[in-house]
Design an enzyme around this catalytic site. Structure first.
Site, PDB file in Angstrom:
ATOM      1  N   LYS A   1       0.818  -1.212   0.000  1.00  0.00           N
ATOM      2  CA  LYS A   1       0.000   0.000   0.000  1.00  0.00           C
ATOM      3  C   LYS A   1       0.853   1.265   0.000  1.00  0.00           C
ATOM      4  CE  LYS A   1      -4.209  -2.113   1.497  1.00  0.00           C
ATOM      5  NZ  LYS A   1      -3.787  -3.478   1.910  1.00  0.00           N
TER       6      LYS A   1
HETATM    7  C1  LIG Z   1      -4.502  -4.565   1.441  1.00  0.00           C
HETATM    8  C2  LIG Z   1      -3.756  -5.844   1.397  1.00  0.00           C
HETATM    9  C3  LIG Z   1      -4.170  -6.892   0.579  1.00  0.00           C
HETATM   10  C4  LIG Z   1      -5.427  -6.814  -0.259  1.00  0.00           C
HETATM   11  O1  LIG Z   1      -5.315  -5.839  -1.261  1.00  0.00           O
HETATM   12  P1  LIG Z   1      -6.633  -5.291  -1.988  1.00  0.00           P
HETATM   13  O2  LIG Z   1      -6.152  -4.205  -2.892  1.00  0.00           O
HETATM   14  O3  LIG Z   1      -7.521  -4.786  -0.901  1.00  0.00           O
HETATM   15  O4  LIG Z   1      -7.238  -6.425  -2.720  1.00  0.00           O
HETATM   16  C5  LIG Z   1      -3.388  -8.037   0.541  1.00  0.00           C
HETATM   17  N1  LIG Z   1      -2.279  -8.156   1.287  1.00  0.00           N
HETATM   18  C6  LIG Z   1      -1.853  -7.180   2.099  1.00  0.00           C
HETATM   19  C7  LIG Z   1      -0.615  -7.375   2.922  1.00  0.00           C
HETATM   20  C8  LIG Z   1      -2.563  -5.983   2.178  1.00  0.00           C
HETATM   21  O5  LIG Z   1      -2.135  -5.000   2.972  1.00  0.00           O
END
Ligand SMILES: *Cc1c(COP(=O)(O)O)cnc(C)c1O
Length: 461
Positions: free
Chosen positions: A112
């Site tokens: 993210k």
């Molecule tokens: C947010 C997240 C996901 C899922 O991603 P999306 O974009 O919500 O599908 C998977 N793994 C980790 C470690 C995350 O932080």
């Protein structure tokens, strides 16, 4: 470039407006009116370029007049300067035709950061120009919140409030949210689950008086700016494996469908992606939907991959919009049915989804076994989310190279990794003192008006 709502009843916006707004006023999500195409030659030219150069080439067609080329290059450079790896998103080989895309070298050790660091830079630039001040409110199952706080801490035009489910995030995630000392950062531990937090954030956006009063802005994964930033690493990784001369497939550990939707956008832009595989944990609404055509809510079960513990997947609405040939009223009526528990996707739209996405699911046992196996056989320590990915990827391997997205660093989920492997994954040296820093958090009831009151009081200070 204009942005339109998936429910067809909100005004078209520019990139800047869509980014600052987040959720559309009709409850829908913003998507670009058209998807820009990159030619074979433009993609081929990315070979050997830096991450930042590819980022500029991929995102520039989407941002319209919001930033000049020079400004946008500068924002990209600042966003990724703090990453702990020169490649930003390095690719490592796991097996003859299986690769791991390490997306965890950013400041909070999860993918993210790729979007949030850039969003932070873009907000600061856009708000600085207009002299406006906004209140960012987000819900998190752990990683969005820490990434948002890290990206916005200390920015003077922004207050950031993060709602997280009390007791349901890992200690590292919690500490990343509660230890920053800047006064514009507010971590709220809510007595509820992630879907409660997400629903309250949605309700705040639909409360227009509140929305105006606090100048609400959203940076949850529904924000188009975030999806856009995630399109980039599909290009860098595919090109390093031979695209556009060769197809590549991707398996994506999925929760809110933002990351995999970015892969779909990359494909629509002209990147030769063969399969896009949705990988879920036992909270498998997306896998069930792709298997049956019925999108029905069930309760959330806590797992060792908490960032994917969701009941409804907010970005899936964008996929539905395209599956319904961009018919906003069809999407709006399905979303109404969702409030009552679920809906059946029409035959044509279901076919379109099945043509675009494959899927699989990993149980808790399978996830732990994958962590253990990859440590023993490949020397790779996987976080539980990435392990869900590699487990599902194995079932979809064919002659095309498969890239599994490693969405977090193993040290972000040390308990699960240690239980599966006996190895305690250490934090990178730059954050080794995380466990010593004092925490600051507000405990909040699972109650919309109580949380709105906290926000109003804090921003009036
Ligand atoms: C947010 C997240 C996901 C899922 O991603 P999306 O974009 O919500 O599908 C998977 N793994 C980790 C470690 C995350 O932080």
């Amino acid at each position: 470039m204009r942005y339109i709502s998936t429910r067809g009843q909100a005004p078209d916006l520019t990139f800047e407006e869509a980014m600052l707004t987040g959720l559309a006023r009709d409850g829908g999500l913003y998507v670009p009116e058209t998807v820009p195409q990159l030619s074979h030659a433009q993609i081929a030219a990315m070979a050997g370029q830096t991450y930042e150069e590819v980022a500029f080439a991929v995102m520039r067609p989407f941002i319209g007049e919001t930033f000049t080329d020079a400004e946008f290059k500068d924002l990209i450079a600042k966003a990724y300067a703090g990453f702990g790896h020169a490649a930003r998103a390095p690719l490592v080989q796991l097996a003859p035709n299986h690769f791991l895309l390490e997306l965890f070298h950013g400041p909070t050790l999860a993918f993210k950061d790729f979007a949030m660091q850039l969003i932070g830079q873009m907000f600061q630039k856009a708000l600085g120009r207009s002299g406006k001040r906004v209140t960012i409110v987000g819900a998190t199952s752990g990683d969005t919140g820490s990434a948002a706080i890290e990206a916005f801490r200390g920015l003077d035009a922004v207050d950031v409030f993060i709602l997280y489910p009390h007791g349901r995030v890992s200690e590292v995630q919690r500490r990343q949210m509660t230890t920053p000392t800047e006064a514009n950062v507010h971590a709220l531990a809510v007595d509820g689950d992630f879907d409660d937090c997400q629903a309250m954030v949605k309700d705040m956006f639909n409360d227009f008086d509140f929305r105006e009063a606090v100048s609400l802005a959203g940076v949850n994964s529904i924000n188009w700016g975030r999806v856009l930033a995630q399109v980039v690493y599909y290009f860098t990784s595919a090109v390093s494996l031979g695209a556009p001369h060769r197809d590549v497939s991707f398996t994506v550990p999925t929760g809110n469908f933002g990351d995999i939707f970015a892969g779909y956008i990359a494909k629509r832009m002209g990147l030769p992606i063969a399969d896009l595989v949705v990988a879920t944990n036992t909270n498998d609404i997306l896998h069930r939907t792709l298997e049956t055509g019925a999108y029905t809510k069930e309760g959330v079960t806590p797992t060792i991959s908490p960032s994917m513990d969701i009941q409804v997947s907010s970005n899936f609405e964008r996929a539905l919009f395209d599956a319904y040939d961009r018919d906003g009223s069809a999407v709006a009526s399905q979303m109404d049915d969702l409030k009552a528990g679920g809906f059946q996707i029409s035959q044509g739209a279901y076919q379109a989804l099945q043509d675009t996405y494959k899927s699989g699911r990993a149980s808790e046992g399978e996830t732990k076994a994958a962590i253990k196996r990859y440590r023993a056989q490949h020397g790779e320590l996987l976080c539980p989310h990435s392990a869900v990915g590699v487990h599902v990827a194995e079932a979809h391997q064919g002659p095309t190279p498969m890239v599994t997205l490693a969405t977090a660093h193993p040290a972000k989920f040390p308990a699960a990794v240690e239980e599966a492997t006996g190895v305690h994954p250490p934090l990178p040296p730059r954050m080794a003192d995380l466990y010593e820093r004092p925490e600051r958090v507000t405990r909040a009831a699972n109650d919309l008006s109580a949380i709105q009151a906290i926000i109003k009081e804090r921003i009036a200070r």
